[in-house]
Design an enzyme around this catalytic site. Structure first.
Site, PDB file in Angstrom:
ATOM      1  N   LYS A 208       0.836  -1.203   0.000  1.00  0.00           N
ATOM      2  CA  LYS A 208       0.000   0.000   0.000  1.00  0.00           C
ATOM      3  C   LYS A 208       0.872   1.255   0.000  1.00  0.00           C
ATOM      4  O   LYS A 208       0.701   2.150  -0.805  1.00  0.00           O
ATOM      5  CB  LYS A 208      -0.925  -0.033   1.222  1.00  0.00           C
ATOM      6  CG  LYS A 208      -1.804   1.186   1.347  1.00  0.00           C
ATOM      7  CD  LYS A 208      -2.747   1.065   2.537  1.00  0.00           C
ATOM      8  CE  LYS A 208      -3.411   2.422   2.774  1.00  0.00           C
ATOM      9  NZ  LYS A 208      -4.353   2.410   3.891  1.00  0.00           N
ATOM     10  N   GLU A 214      10.503  -4.642   4.478  1.00  0.00           N
ATOM     11  CA  GLU A 214      10.582  -6.069   4.114  1.00  0.00           C
ATOM     12  C   GLU A 214      10.274  -6.245   2.619  1.00  0.00           C
ATOM     13  O   GLU A 214      10.982  -6.961   1.896  1.00  0.00           O
ATOM     14  CB  GLU A 214       9.569  -6.898   4.922  1.00  0.00           C
ATOM     15  CG  GLU A 214       9.854  -6.992   6.404  1.00  0.00           C
ATOM     16  CD  GLU A 214       9.248  -5.863   7.216  1.00  0.00           C
ATOM     17  OE1 GLU A 214       8.873  -4.816   6.620  1.00  0.00           O
ATOM     18  OE2 GLU A 214       9.154  -6.009   8.443  1.00  0.00           O
ATOM     19  N   GLY A 270      -4.811  -1.663   5.103  1.00  0.00           N
ATOM     20  CA  GLY A 270      -4.007  -2.801   4.638  1.00  0.00           C
ATOM     21  C   GLY A 270      -4.691  -4.138   4.904  1.00  0.00           C
ATOM     22  O   GLY A 270      -4.776  -5.000   4.026  1.00  0.00           O
ATOM     23  N   ARG A 271      -5.204  -4.322   6.111  1.00  0.00           N
ATOM     24  CA  ARG A 271      -5.800  -5.625   6.460  1.00  0.00           C
ATOM     25  C   ARG A 271      -7.202  -5.791   5.879  1.00  0.00           C
ATOM     26  O   ARG A 271      -7.844  -6.817   6.097  1.00  0.00           O
ATOM     27  CB  ARG A 271      -5.781  -5.817   7.980  1.00  0.00           C
ATOM     28  CG  ARG A 271      -6.428  -4.694   8.768  1.00  0.00           C
ATOM     29  CD  ARG A 271      -6.077  -4.775  10.243  1.00  0.00           C
ATOM     30  NE  ARG A 271      -6.521  -3.609  10.988  1.00  0.00           N
ATOM     31  CZ  ARG A 271      -5.834  -2.493  11.138  1.00  0.00           C
ATOM     32  NH1 ARG A 271      -4.651  -2.360  10.552  1.00  0.00           N
ATOM     33  NH2 ARG A 271      -6.301  -1.495  11.860  1.00  0.00           N
ATOM     34  N   GLU A 356      -4.719  -6.637  14.781  1.00  0.00           N
ATOM     35  CA  GLU A 356      -4.190  -5.327  14.403  1.00  0.00           C
ATOM     36  C   GLU A 356      -5.301  -4.275  14.511  1.00  0.00           C
ATOM     37  O   GLU A 356      -5.035  -3.102  14.768  1.00  0.00           O
ATOM     38  CB  GLU A 356      -3.619  -5.362  12.972  1.00  0.00           C
ATOM     39  CG  GLU A 356      -2.683  -4.201  12.677  1.00  0.00           C
ATOM     40  CD  GLU A 356      -1.853  -4.381  11.406  1.00  0.00           C
ATOM     41  OE1 GLU A 356      -0.680  -4.781  11.490  1.00  0.00           O
ATOM     42  OE2 GLU A 356      -2.390  -4.120  10.316  1.00  0.00           O
ATOM     43  N   HIS A 387      -5.559 -33.223  18.023  1.00  0.00           N
ATOM     44  CA  HIS A 387      -4.449 -34.073  18.472  1.00  0.00           C
ATOM     45  C   HIS A 387      -3.295 -33.235  18.989  1.00  0.00           C
ATOM     46  O   HIS A 387      -2.167 -33.722  19.082  1.00  0.00           O
ATOM     47  CB  HIS A 387      -4.009 -34.992  17.331  1.00  0.00           C
ATOM     48  CG  HIS A 387      -5.080 -35.960  16.968  1.00  0.00           C
ATOM     49  ND1 HIS A 387      -5.241 -37.176  17.591  1.00  0.00           N
ATOM     50  CD2 HIS A 387      -6.110 -35.865  16.088  1.00  0.00           C
ATOM     51  CE1 HIS A 387      -6.296 -37.807  17.089  1.00  0.00           C
ATOM     52  NE2 HIS A 387      -6.841 -37.020  16.172  1.00  0.00           N
ATOM     53  N   LYS A 511       9.437  -1.032  14.046  1.00  0.00           N
ATOM     54  CA  LYS A 511      10.017  -0.709  12.729  1.00  0.00           C
ATOM     55  C   LYS A 511      11.149   0.301  12.888  1.00  0.00           C
ATOM     56  O   LYS A 511      12.223   0.167  12.305  1.00  0.00           O
ATOM     57  CB  LYS A 511       8.955  -0.080  11.815  1.00  0.00           C
ATOM     58  CG  LYS A 511       7.897  -1.006  11.298  1.00  0.00           C
ATOM     59  CD  LYS A 511       7.045  -0.228  10.279  1.00  0.00           C
ATOM     60  CE  LYS A 511       5.749  -0.923   9.958  1.00  0.00           C
ATOM     61  NZ  LYS A 511       4.840  -0.132   9.143  1.00  0.00           N
TER      62      LYS A 511
HETATM   63  O1  LIG Z   1       1.073  -2.715   2.242  1.00  0.00           O
HETATM   64  P1  LIG Z   1       2.177  -2.105   3.029  1.00  0.00           P
HETATM   65  O2  LIG Z   1       2.152  -0.615   3.019  1.00  0.00           O
HETATM   66  O3  LIG Z   1       3.501  -2.650   2.568  1.00  0.00           O
HETATM   67  O4  LIG Z   1       1.978  -2.533   4.532  1.00  0.00           O
HETATM   68  C1  LIG Z   1       2.004  -3.864   4.924  1.00  0.00           C
HETATM   69  C2  LIG Z   1       1.444  -4.052   6.300  1.00  0.00           C
HETATM   70  O5  LIG Z   1       2.182  -3.278   7.242  1.00  0.00           O
HETATM   71  C3  LIG Z   1       1.303  -2.714   8.204  1.00  0.00           C
HETATM   72  O6  LIG Z   1       1.180  -1.362   7.939  1.00  0.00           O
HETATM   73  C4  LIG Z   1       1.827  -2.841   9.585  1.00  0.00           C
HETATM   74  O7  LIG Z   1       2.261  -4.113   9.872  1.00  0.00           O
HETATM   75  C5  LIG Z   1      -0.009  -3.450   7.962  1.00  0.00           C
HETATM   76  O8  LIG Z   1      -1.106  -2.768   8.449  1.00  0.00           O
HETATM   77  C6  LIG Z   1       0.013  -3.603   6.496  1.00  0.00           C
HETATM   78  O9  LIG Z   1      -0.927  -4.532   6.045  1.00  0.00           O
END
Ligand SMILES: O=P(O)(O)OC[C@H]1O[C@](O)(CO)[C@@H](O)[C@@H]1O
Length: 548
Positions: A208, A214, A270-271, A356, A387, A511
């Site tokens: 987003k 990452e 995002g979620r 979240e 199990h 972060k």
């Molecule tokens: O889509 P982006 O901006 O890479 O963010 C990834 C994820 O990181 C967060 O902002 C925080 O973990 C989430 O809410 C989001 O889904």
């Protein structure tokens, strides 16, 4: 600043406290006293039959919970969300994932602009692109067709498509390979691409913000892998990389052509984004028509949530049940236990959605809450859990409300022999619901001739609440319905708790600190203000790293 009374001082809250204090009933008694309970405590939405009869509630409990929902104006906030008001106050954003599945002709405005045409324009572009990849018309740099699709994203830019790809495997183009890379651990990307041919691989960089470390790190490494495999020609990137983002500037800055970007908007959290452009990998896998069926499923539950009366409003009901257990029975967690192999990643997806959203400890005014908020959500497919950890649910000391999810039909492509296993799978679901609710009394154990000293060990107290969600089969539409059901359940709970369910400030500190610590690991740089414990860990890490 709201002048509403604090949640725990509301009369509707104290009425529930009194009701809880007087609560003595066992599910055995509740069923014995009310023969119509099993029929009455069922709510239907779309293809979902939701049986909540095995919950620790009576008609009185339900009406007290409804009064709490009315007092906290859950439906008022719901309407504000659907209208596109900026209910995510800490980020000053509208919350309009429901617009992502609105019909073409709908009008939903943000700041006076109808957002629906934009949603459908992107869906159409995605459909066109997905069809070109699926048919082989979209080729890689060397002219070979794309056979592998690798989604690079994390959190909401990974969990949705990765989960839904598993859920809808029987609907996927089996000749294409899909991989999902999220972890900044280089092993994730390594394992995802080690057996792939770069000439046949498409990377979908999903972010987003397009600033998530990452994802950008993995995307950069993926580009190097691609270029190394294709003779280093920069222009290969345009045929092998597309981006899903709200941030065109960062996307082009990374080197991805704006023509290869599928956009979404800041009013999609995002979620809550997997039915936006973030679903592109899934759309390639199942095709645009199936993707539309998925959106239709979401919409069925959106409409239900928006219009059904409180007594039969499924997300409201599920949200209130969770509040009953979390706030009045001190339940700390909620288990989601699907009796479907295809739903193996469903609970992991719900973890982000729920934890979240509602893992907050200040209210919308920034004041500390003195009530419990979101639960720990956990679980894996039911039979495997039986199990492993079900022992604790049955005989441990904790109250763990659970959702059991199952389907009447196995997927069509199974062999007859494998299809025949489905009744056994579902027998397990029904048996667990029964055992959890009704248990086994000491008398029943004794009647089996069990030695007296063994009786306490073999007794099951029961009275463990479960909600059973049944559907005929696991289709794209049913998946959309299930996700929307949980989205709105989470919404209801956040509304009652008076928290902002749509921000996620709690992920920021880690972060920032990771960025600060990294130079200490790579270059041994001094990190000002590092606490003693972390400094010692960093020193130990560097020492271990350097020992041959
Ligand atoms: O889509 P982006 O901006 O890479 O963010 C990834 C994820 O990181 C967060 O902002 C925080 O973990 C989430 O809410 C989001 O889904």
């Amino acid at each position: 600043m709201s002048d509403a009374p604090k949640l725990t001082r509301r009369p509707q809250w104290t009425a529930l406290e009194d009701h809880r204090a007087a609560w003595r009933d066992h599910l055995r008694d509740l069923f014995a006293a009310d023969p119509g309970r099993a029929e009455r405590y069922v709510v239907r939405v779309g293809d979902l039959r939701i049986d909540y009869s095995k919950n620790l509630v009576t008609d009185e409990t339900l009406s007290l919970l409804q009064e709490l929902a009315a007092a906290t104006d859950v439906f008022g906030l719901r309407d504000a969300m659907f209208r596109g008001e900026r209910i995510n106050t800490t980020e000053n954003r509208a919350v309009l994932h429901t617009a992502l599945r609105a019909p073409r002709e709908a009008v939903i405005e943000v700041d006076g602009e109808n957002v629906v045409p934009g949603v459908h324009a992107v869906l159409d572009r995605m459909g066109d692109f997905a069809n070109r990849v699926r048919s082989g018309e979209w080729t890689g740099h060397t002219g070979r067709r794309i056979r592998n699709v690798v989604n690079i994203g994390i959190g909401g830019s990974d969990l949705g498509p990765a989960m839904a790809y598993e859920v809808l495997r029987p609907y996927t183009a089996r000749e294409l390979t899909f991989r999902f890379v999220s972890n900044v651990d280089g092993a994730d990307l390594h394992e995802a691409v080690r057996d792939l041919d770069p000439a046949e691989t498409l990377f979908i960089v999903a972010s987003k913000t397009f600033t998530t470390i990452e994802t950008i790190t993995n995307a950069t490494s993926a580009r190097s892998w691609l270029l190394a495999g294709l003779g280093g020609e920069e222009k290969a990137v345009a045929r092998h990389f597309v981006a899903l983002s709200t941030n065109a500037e960062k996307v082009t800055g990374f080197g991805i052509d704006a023509d290869n970007m599928f956009e979404f908007w800041d009013w999609v959290g995002g979620r809550y984004s997997f039915d936006s452009a973030i679903g592109l990998s899934l759309m390639i896998a199942i095709g645009p028509d199936r993707f539309r069926e998925l959106l239709d499923g979401f919409r069925v539950v959106d409409e239900h949530f928006r219009t059904a009366p409180a007594e039969s409003n499924a997300p409201l009901l599920l949200g209130l049940l969770g509040i009953w257990y979390g706030n009045f029975f001190d339940a700390q967690s909620h288990a989601v236990l699907p009796y479907s192999h295809y739903l193996s990643k469903f609970t992991a997806y719900l973890q982000q959605l729920d934890m979240e959203s509602n893992g907050k400890s200040v209210d919308r005014d920034g004041d500390p809450v003195d009530w419990q908020t979101g639960p720990v959500v956990w679980g894996t497919p039911g039979t495997n859990g039986q199990h492993a950890y079900y022992q604790l649910i049955h005989q441990g000391t904790k109250l763990i409300p659970a959702d059991l999810i199952g389907f009447a039909r196995p997927v069509a492509e199974l062999s007859d022999e494998l299809k025949a296993q489905h009744d056994l799978l579902m027998a397990n679901l029904f048996a667990q619901g029964q055992a959890l609710a009704f248990g086994k009394t000491a008398e029943e154990v004794r009647a089996e001739g069990v030695a007296e000293e063994q009786v306490p060990h073999r007794t099951f107290r029961g009275n463990h609440p479960t909600t059973t969600i049944l559907a005929r089969e696991l289709t794209p539409s049913v998946l959309g319905q299930l996700i929307a059901l949980y989205e709105h359940k989470v919404f209801v709970q956040g509304a009652v708790w008076n928290i902002d369910s749509f921000d996620q400030w709690g992920v920021e500190l880690g972060k920032v600190l990771a960025k600060r610590v990294e130079p200490a690991l790579t270059e041994g740089a001094e990190v000002p203000g590092l606490d003693a414990s972390t400094a010692a860990l960093v020193a130990a890490y560097r020492e271990l790293k350097e020992v041959h």
